[in-house]
Design an enzyme around this catalytic site. Structure first.
Site, PDB file in Angstrom:
ATOM      1  N   GLU A 116       9.126 -47.880 -11.194  1.00 14.78           N
ATOM      2  CA  GLU A 116       7.890 -47.389 -11.801  1.00 14.78           C
ATOM      3  C   GLU A 116       7.192 -46.353 -10.919  1.00 14.78           C
ATOM      4  OE1 GLU A 116       5.656 -50.899 -12.820  1.00 14.78           O
ATOM      5  OE2 GLU A 116       6.909 -51.320 -14.548  1.00 14.78           O
ATOM      6  N   GLU A 149      12.134 -53.490 -17.167  1.00 15.09           N
ATOM      7  CA  GLU A 149      11.245 -54.590 -16.769  1.00 15.09           C
ATOM      8  C   GLU A 149      10.121 -54.692 -17.787  1.00 15.09           C
ATOM      9  OE1 GLU A 149       7.903 -55.406 -13.336  1.00 15.09           O
ATOM     10  OE2 GLU A 149       9.796 -54.502 -12.699  1.00 15.09           O
TER      11      GLU A 149
END
Length: 514
Positions: A207, A293
């Site tokens: 991320e 995720e």
């Protein structure tokens, strides 16, 4: 009808038989186009994550991770490997195989205790002034050996998230500049290959794209770093018949659990998957989409929401929707750890979403079929070719708490559009001239149904019922068998309020599945 429903709720295991259509009533219609697949998932579509969070990771006053970190999972109190927990081992084995993505927020603060490190291999230490609230931590090679022994015994397929921040410098705007220093990562990869450990994929960073989480890396630099990883993998795995995938970074999942039962919110997520599919199609690339995720809620989830029955509405809808837009793998945060684990962090017992994931894995094949539901938007409907079986598997999710819906399944090629005729608050039908179109040839055939409901009707229960019976491991830690109820295929599917139904329909003619 209402009296029969109340009576049969007491008769566990038979409650769903109470809602047969009364004479002359007709069912709402799901139209499935079996002529061609509209998308395809990967063989191992359902994936789960393991994370790095230490026991000191706390959110909202709750420390929900316990000993679920990659650094301490399956260790006993003397810090020795303990693979005697049969529930954990069996839970992974049941998928045969389950893809595990190793990573999370702290992966970009992990160094690897290989020979090149030249400094002590120390654990994470809580420090509020550091990114994500912890100092840098280290993965000892002894621990990497232990984990790979567990992965081998459980049959898991491993995707490892590499630290993408090594060598970079912090810029005034909070982003990270400079090229990735892959020296330590290369040493880990070489060690892994030399030990004969099989890795399904290597992922770069967690991320750090776009606005990032904690920090970010510019798109041009990140692209160059992924190319560098690809070259590194090619060199180290040269001549190796099992070359792993190289997985590029992903963005942030901002789902809000309080909107789980809102169909408009669930529909709104379709644009995320659709837009990515459009980008990949227009780029003419061999790159495919993964959800790396997704836990549905930030900061470790919320107890009795993300680890209870109600969350299966969101989770299964996400699996169905992402598959429809050609997503190849969907990794749930997490297998264990936090309040959104598929397994309980301390007992390893499966939470409801574990059983939802395993039913999907066993019943839904890789080929996705176009599916249209004619009635209320409270019913979510998805169909795939059945997994390793004839016909199709239909998934129906009822977000309504007060309406039982009866669903007839027909071929999209023969569907007639008609108006909806609602009869009562408790039971809804739609008028379709000619009866249950497409079911006439089903006379004498049977289908398998799997009805999922919460214990005692409590949406926040952590006990899931399958056809009225509680799902739980036995004394030896074995995952329970999924016993279907056999139903006359000419009858409509009954979907009770706040319930989920998987229906395997072997007689359904679907050329795409042959």
């Amino acid at each position: 009808m209402e009296a029969a429903w109340l009576l049969l709720r007491v008769l566990a295991g038979l409650w769903f038989s109470a809602t047969l259509l009364r004479p002359g009533a007709e069912a709402e219609v799901v139209a499935v186009d079996g002529r061609r697949a509209v998308a395809a998932t990967g063989e191992d579509f359902v994936c789960a994550t393991l994370d790095w969070w230490p026991p000191e990771k706390c959110d909202y006053g709750t420390c929900a991770w316990g000993r679920a970190s990659l650094l301490n999972l399956v260790r006993d109190d003397d810090a020795h490997l303990d693979l005697s927990n049969k529930v954990l081992l069996n839970a992974v084995r049941a998928f045969a195989p389950l893809t595990l993505r190793l990573g999370g927020s702290l992966q970009d603060k992990v160094v690897y205790g290989t020979a090149d490190l030249r400094r002590p291999c120390t654990p994470f230490v809580k420090n509020a002034s550091e990114m994500h609230g912890f100092t840098q931590g280290c993965l000892p090679m002894r621990r990497w050996d232990e984990l790979n022994d567990f992965f081998r015994k459980s049959g898991a397929k491993i995707v490892f998230g590499l630290n993408a921040l090594n060598g970079r410098v912090l810029l005034p705007d909070g982003s990270q500049g400079g090229p990735w220093d892959y020296t330590n990562a290369a040493s880990l990869i070489r060690y892994t290959v030399n030990q004969g450990y099989r890795i399904h994929g290597w992922e770069l960073g967690n991320e750090l794209s776009g606005s990032g989480v904690g920090t970010r890396v510019g798109v041009n630099q990140y692209a160059a770093d992924v190319v560098a990883l690809r070259s590194l993998i090619d060199r180290i795995y040269e001549g190796n018949p099992s070359k792993p995938l190289v997985i590029a970074p992903g963005g942030v999942d901002t789902h809000l659990v309080e909107k789980i039962l809102n169909p408009s919110y669930l529909d709104g997520m379709a644009s995320t998957f659709s837009n990515l599919q459009g980008i990949l199609n227009s780029a003419g690339t061999s790159t495919v989409a993964w959800v790396g995720e997704a836990g549905g809620a930030y900061n470790s989830g919320h107890h009795l929401v993300t680890d209870s029955f109600v969350f299966s509405f969101w989770f299964l809808d996400q699996l169905g929707m992402s598959a429809k837009y050609d997503t190849k793998s969907y990794c749930r945060q997490s297998l264990i750890g936090g309040n959104y684990g598929l397994l309980n962090t301390t007992t390893f017992q499966p939470n409801p979403d574990y059983y939802s994931a395993l039913l999907w894995h066993r019943l839904m094949g890789t080929k996705v079929l176009a599916t249209t539901f004619s009635g209320s938007n409270k019913i979510r409907a998805y169909a795939h070719c059945a997994r390793n079986s004839p016909g199709i598997t239909l998934l129906l999710i009822n977000l309504s708490g007060n309406t039982t819906t009866h669903v007839s399944v027909t071929s999209a090629a023969t569907t007639h559009k008609q108006g909806v005729k609602k009869h009562s608050r408790k039971t809804k039908h739609v008028h379709v001239p000619g009866g249950f179109t497409g079911f006439a040839e089903a006379a004498g055939s049977m289908r398998n149904e799997y009805h999922l409901t919460p214990k005692d009707g409590n949406l926040q229960s952590q006990i899931m019922l399958l056809n009225g019976r509680a799902l739980a491991t036995d004394a030896d830690g074995n995952i329970p068998r999924f016993e279907a109820v056999k139903v006359d295929a000419a009858r409509p599917i009954t979907v009770a309020p706040y319930s989920i139904v998987f229906s395997h329909i072997p007689h359904f003619s679907a050329p795409a599945c042959s």
